[in-house]
Enzyme design. Structure first.
Site, PDB file in Angstrom:
ATOM      1  N   GLU A 104     -31.762   4.463 -73.601  1.00  0.00           N
ATOM      2  CA  GLU A 104     -30.466   3.833 -73.995  1.00  0.00           C
ATOM      3  C   GLU A 104     -30.138   3.975 -75.355  1.00  0.00           C
ATOM      4  OE1 GLU A 104     -27.721   1.910 -72.823  1.00  0.00           O
ATOM      5  OE2 GLU A 104     -27.484   1.692 -74.684  1.00  0.00           O
ATOM      6  N   ASP A 154     -20.594   6.209 -69.800  1.00  0.00           N
ATOM      7  CA  ASP A 154     -19.430   5.919 -70.542  1.00  0.00           C
ATOM      8  C   ASP A 154     -18.587   6.968 -70.279  1.00  0.00           C
ATOM      9  OD1 ASP A 154     -20.250   3.545 -71.959  1.00  0.00           O
ATOM     10  OD2 ASP A 154     -21.540   4.709 -73.521  1.00  0.00           O
ATOM     11  N   THR A 225     -26.553  -3.071 -61.672  1.00  0.00           N
ATOM     12  CA  THR A 225     -26.663  -3.360 -63.173  1.00  0.00           C
ATOM     13  C   THR A 225     -25.646  -4.312 -63.373  1.00  0.00           C
ATOM     14  OG1 THR A 225     -24.731  -1.692 -63.413  1.00  0.00           O
ATOM     15  CG2 THR A 225     -26.943  -0.741 -63.322  1.00  0.00           C
ATOM     16  N   GLU A 228     -21.887  -2.953 -62.571  1.00  0.00           N
ATOM     17  CA  GLU A 228     -21.668  -2.933 -61.192  1.00  0.00           C
ATOM     18  C   GLU A 228     -21.392  -4.330 -60.670  1.00  0.00           C
ATOM     19  OE1 GLU A 228     -24.763  -1.019 -58.616  1.00  0.00           O
ATOM     20  OE2 GLU A 228     -22.969  -1.443 -56.926  1.00  0.00           O
TER      21      GLU A 228
END
Ligand SMILES: C[S@@+](CC[C@H](N)C(=O)[O-])C[C@H]1O[C@@H](n2cnc3c(N)ncnc32)[C@H](O)[C@@H]1O
Length: 249
Positions: A104, A154, A225, A228
């Site tokens: 990340e 993204d 997530t 989601e």
């Protein structure tokens, strides 16, 4: 806003590879050009945090422990762009016999997730703030990965930002080299056309099979997530894709 993509001409494909080799599109720039990229920041010392370029930092045990874990026989799963880490945290708790590495690029999010995971005492999980394109390439051996999860990448809508999109021909080559035969890529997106782009790139690659919804069973139950969860709450559609790697090519 429209998500714009089209089948690549040979010249456009060549451009993707040239950009890739020049380190263009990496989030935060190319770490190989960043000062002190071979040492870890003090907050990361001796924690379950790695950076590919700092694996040999002699002041800390991170690299040595990470390498030992990667060299073990435990099946390895990768999540790219884990955000708050809800999926990764849930999955590494649910399947303790597996090893997990999460990439990340937002360092602040990684630090927050690291603290939460440490409070839980998880020992089968490593976090990194590397751009996954660098981390996968330099820190993960060939054919080591059983599953790669990319959940809501993204989209990078604007034309001038397209170079930052994760999925491109050289990235799919990288996945092909790191995923073991029988392993798979799991993608979720709320941008239908991004799903179509990924499907186009993966099914056009000799090493990957076309999307197979039955592979959802290999993911099994999971915690959504943050993105989601938001989509579900707001009645927004989500598209899921599963691509397995062929046994041999
Ligand atoms: C739209 S957010 C989704 C976050 C999370 N997966 C979710 O579903 O809530 C995309 C995430 O991917 C991260 N990201 C984007 N490009 C990345 C890259 N090349 N390597 C690692 N992380 C990346 C971003 O920082 C961001 O947190």
């Amino acid at each position: 806003m429209d998500f714009d993509w089209e089948e690549l001409t040979p010249a456009q494909r060549a451009r993707h590879y040239a950009d890739w080799h020049a380190g263009k599109g990496l989030i935060g720039g190319d770490p190989r050009r960043r000062p002190n990229s071979e040492i870890l920041p003090s907050w990361a010392m001796d924690r379950r945090f790695v950076r590919a370029l700092a694996l040999d930092d002699p002041r800390v045990v991170n690299g040595e422990r990470f390498r030992k874990g990667i060299a073990s026989a435990r099946p390895l799963e990768i999540e790219i762009g884990f955000g708050r880490g809800d999926f990764l945290q849930d999955r590494s708790t649910r399947i303790p016999e597996r090893l997990f590495v999460g990439f990340e690029v937002r360092t602040k999010a990684v630090r927050l997730a690291l603290r939460r995971l440490e409070n839980q005492g998880l020992e089968n999980l490593w976090l990194s703030d590397d751009d996954a394109r660098v981390g996968l390439q330099l820190a993960i051996p060939e054919r080591r990965v059983d599953a790669v999860h990319v959940l809501f990448p993204d989209p990078w809508w604007k034309a001038q930002h397209k170079v930052r999109r994760l999925f491109s021909p050289p990235f799919v080559d990288l996945l092909a080299s790191k995923v073991q035969p029988g392993g798979y890529l799991h993608l979720k997106t709320d941008v239908e056309q991004y799903g179509e782009l990924v499907r186009h790139l993966l099914s056009g690659h000799p090493v990957f099979c076309d999307h197979n919804p039955e592979l959802a069973d290999r993911v099994g139950p999971y915690r959504p997530t943050h993105r989601e969860h938001w989509c579900l709450e707001n009645g927004m559609p989500v598209w899921s894709f599963y691509f397995s790697r062929r046994d041999e090519v």
